[in-house]
Design a protein around this motif. Structure first.
Motif, short mmCIF file in Angstrom:
data_model
loop_
_atom_site.label_atom_id
_atom_site.label_comp_id
_atom_site.label_asym_id
_atom_site.label_seq_id
_atom_site.Cartn_x
_atom_site.Cartn_y
_atom_site.Cartn_z
N VAL A 76 4.66 -2.58 0.82
CA VAL A 76 4.66 -2.61 -0.64
C VAL A 76 5.98 -2.03 -1.13
CG1 VAL A 76 2.15 -2.39 -0.84
CG2 VAL A 76 3.57 -0.33 -0.84
N THR A 77 6.22 -2.13 -2.42
CA THR A 77 7.42 -1.51 -2.98
C THR A 77 7.17 -0.01 -3.16
OG1 THR A 77 6.69 -1.84 -5.26
CG2 THR A 77 7.96 -3.61 -4.25
N PRO A 78 8.23 0.81 -3.21
CA PRO A 78 8.03 2.25 -3.44
C PRO A 78 7.27 2.55 -4.73
CG PRO A 78 10.24 1.85 -2.62
CD PRO A 78 9.64 0.50 -2.88
N SER A 79 7.52 1.76 -5.78
CA SER A 79 6.81 2.00 -7.05
C SER A 79 5.32 1.70 -6.91
CB SER A 79 7.42 1.15 -8.17
OG SER A 79 7.34 -0.23 -7.86
N ALA A 80 4.97 0.63 -6.18
CA ALA A 80 3.56 0.31 -5.96
C ALA A 80 2.89 1.39 -5.11
CB ALA A 80 3.43 -1.04 -5.27
N LEU A 81 3.63 1.92 -4.15
CA LEU A 81 3.10 3.01 -3.31
C LEU A 81 2.83 4.25 -4.16
CD1 LEU A 81 2.45 4.16 -0.49
CD2 LEU A 81 4.85 4.80 -0.33
N ARG A 82 3.77 4.61 -5.00
CA ARG A 82 3.61 5.77 -5.87
C ARG A 82 2.40 5.59 -6.79
NH1 ARG A 82 4.57 11.02 -5.93
NH2 ARG A 82 2.34 10.84 -6.22
N HIS A 83 2.22 4.36 -7.28
CA HIS A 83 1.07 4.05 -8.15
C HIS A 83 -0.24 4.22 -7.39
CE1 HIS A 83 -1.11 2.23 -11.46
NE2 HIS A 83 -1.67 1.38 -10.62
N GLY A 84 -0.27 3.76 -6.13
CA GLY A 84 -1.49 3.90 -5.32
C GLY A 84 -1.85 5.35 -5.06
N ILE A 85 -0.83 6.17 -4.78
CA ILE A 85 -1.07 7.60 -4.56
C ILE A 85 -1.58 8.26 -5.84
CG2 ILE A 85 0.03 9.81 -4.02
CD1 ILE A 85 -0.35 8.04 -1.59
N ASN A 86 -0.99 7.87 -6.98
CA ASN A 86 -1.45 8.41 -8.27
C ASN A 86 -2.91 8.07 -8.54
OD1 ASN A 86 1.06 9.52 -8.77
ND2 ASN A 86 1.76 7.84 -10.06
N MET B 208 -7.67 -2.88 6.93
CA MET B 208 -8.86 -3.71 7.12
C MET B 208 -10.12 -2.92 6.78
SD MET B 208 -10.13 -5.67 10.58
CE MET B 208 -8.61 -6.57 10.77
N PHE B 209 -10.30 -1.74 7.40
CA PHE B 209 -11.49 -0.93 7.18
C PHE B 209 -11.27 0.15 6.13
CE2 PHE B 209 -12.03 -2.41 11.63
CZ PHE B 209 -13.17 -3.17 11.44
N PHE B 210 -10.04 0.67 6.05
CA PHE B 210 -9.73 1.70 5.07
C PHE B 210 -9.18 1.07 3.80
CE2 PHE B 210 -9.68 4.51 8.79
CZ PHE B 210 -10.37 5.60 8.29
N SER B 211 -9.34 1.76 2.68
CA SER B 211 -8.81 1.25 1.42
C SER B 211 -7.29 1.30 1.43
CB SER B 211 -9.34 2.08 0.25
OG SER B 211 -8.72 3.36 0.24
N ARG B 212 -6.69 0.51 0.56
CA ARG B 212 -5.24 0.47 0.43
C ARG B 212 -4.69 1.87 0.12
NH1 ARG B 212 -2.84 0.48 -4.34
NH2 ARG B 212 -4.77 -0.17 -5.36
N LYS B 213 -5.37 2.61 -0.75
CA LYS B 213 -4.88 3.92 -1.17
C LYS B 213 -4.90 4.93 -0.02
CE LYS B 213 -7.75 3.46 -4.57
NZ LYS B 213 -8.61 3.61 -5.76
N ILE B 214 -5.93 4.88 0.81
CA ILE B 214 -6.00 5.80 1.96
C ILE B 214 -4.89 5.48 2.96
CG2 ILE B 214 -7.36 6.45 3.98
CD1 ILE B 214 -8.27 7.84 1.48
N ASN B 215 -4.67 4.19 3.22
CA ASN B 215 -3.58 3.79 4.13
C ASN B 215 -2.23 4.26 3.60
OD1 ASN B 215 -4.97 2.47 6.24
ND2 ASN B 215 -5.25 0.65 4.98
N GLN B 216 -2.04 4.15 2.29
CA GLN B 216 -0.78 4.59 1.69
C GLN B 216 -0.63 6.11 1.79
OE1 GLN B 216 -1.08 2.91 -2.23
NE2 GLN B 216 -0.34 0.90 -1.60
N PHE B 217 -1.72 6.82 1.60
CA PHE B 217 -1.69 8.29 1.71
C PHE B 217 -1.27 8.72 3.11
CE2 PHE B 217 -4.16 12.01 3.19
CZ PHE B 217 -3.53 13.00 2.45
N PHE B 218 -1.86 8.11 4.14
CA PHE B 218 -1.51 8.47 5.52
C PHE B 218 -0.07 8.06 5.85
CE2 PHE B 218 -6.03 9.17 6.25
CZ PHE B 218 -6.00 10.25 7.12
N ALA B 219 0.39 6.97 5.27
CA ALA B 219 1.77 6.54 5.52
C ALA B 219 2.76 7.56 4.97
CB ALA B 219 2.02 5.17 4.89
N VAL B 220 2.52 8.04 3.75
CA VAL B 220 3.41 9.05 3.16
C VAL B 220 3.32 10.35 3.95
CG1 VAL B 220 3.87 10.45 1.11
CG2 VAL B 220 3.28 8.04 0.85
#
Length: 290
Positions: free
Chosen positions: A28-38, A1-13
């Protein structure tokens, strides 16, 4: 909600130390997650995540970012949860799966949750013996299974989802040690989730292998992420339904999907069952799973 999708994905990993578990957590799918981290790494100009024997670890730059942001991240996540929990408009959507592993299906269910904020999604895996009992006694909204049920009962609807061929996921170095799959099955360990091993469909596969003179050894684990980690490390093999999107996310080049490992073909025919009379637009939700 307040954080960007990419930051949330970073903390999840960072917390899960696994792409598969982090993908489930962030829906999300693992490939979408990897894309967000990239994307995040490209923005910062630094590598944040690295692969290790234990899964996914933070690089020095990743640890620095994590330590600097985490105190703020934790506080704001608590505020987000309070806001979400206070939303009285949320409607529960209880879904029962038959214990088999459907990577594409879980992704679609999580997408429904993202696109329909009014639903509070609840997923349960386990044995399904009686479709009437699951829908009317246990009151699940949707029951998804590859088992065949008699749903002639006029108060139940069923929609065909898809048909997928069951294949073998294995480390190349492991299977190349043997002259044929029959010897391979006899010498190595079949690793699955415990819920999968208890499923009648799975026992049918094993019984048919046994009738063909095949021997096998099984090991049941709780989480699919642990099963995939064992396969990744060459400690055994597993059976999964063929799914191109999921297979494309496998990052270990040594792991391969073998489409026809059995002396017979075996297919999963997924269906979703639900009550005809409901106030949650279950037919529309079921159609989005196709």
């Amino acid at each position: 909600m307040f954080f960007s999708r990419k930051i949330n994905q970073f903390f999840a990993v960072a917390t899960c130390q696994s792409l598969v578990k982090a993908a489930e957590q962030t829906r999300v799918t693992p490939s979408a997650l990897r894309h967000g981290i990239n994307e995040l790494e490209s923005q910062l100009g630094k590598s944040l995540i690295k692969r290790s024997k234990n899964g996914m670890d933070l690089t020095p730059a990743g640890k620095s970012l994590y330590n600097r942001l985490y105190p703020y991240y934790e506080k704001i996540r608590k505020i987000e949860n309070q806001i979400m929990n206070s939303n009285e408009e949320n409607t529960s959507l209880c879904i029962k799966l038959d214990g088999l592993y459907y990577p594409d299906l879980k992704t679609k269910l999580l997408e429904i949750r993202q696109e329909n904020n009014r639903y509070k999604l609840s997923l349960e895996d386990g044995c399904i013996d009686n479709i009437n009992e699951e829908l009317f006694d246990k009151e699940f909204d949707l029951v998804i299974s590859s088992l065949e049920f008699d749903y002639s009962y006029k108060k139940i609807n069923a929609i065909n989802l898809c048909t997928q061929k069951v294949g073998l996921l294995v480390n190349k170095k492991l299977i190349e040690k043997y002259p044929d799959t029959k010897t391979f099955f006899a010498k190595e360990t079949l690793i699955q989730r415990s819920s999968s091993l208890q499923n009648p469909i799975f026992t049918t596969i094993l019984e048919r292998l046994k009738n063909k003179g095949y021997q096998y050894h099984t090991l049941g684990l709780t989480e699919m992420a642990d099963v995939l980690h064992c396969v990744d490390e060459g400690e055994g093999y597993c059976f999964i339904p063929e799914n191109i999107d999921y297979i494309s996310t496998i990052t270990n080049d040594e792991v391969q999907f073998i489409r026809s490992p059995f002396p017979f073909d075996f297919f999963l025919h997924q269906k979703v069952y639900f009550k005809k009379e409901n106030n949650k637009n279950l037919a529309d939700i079921a159609m989005t799973l196709r």
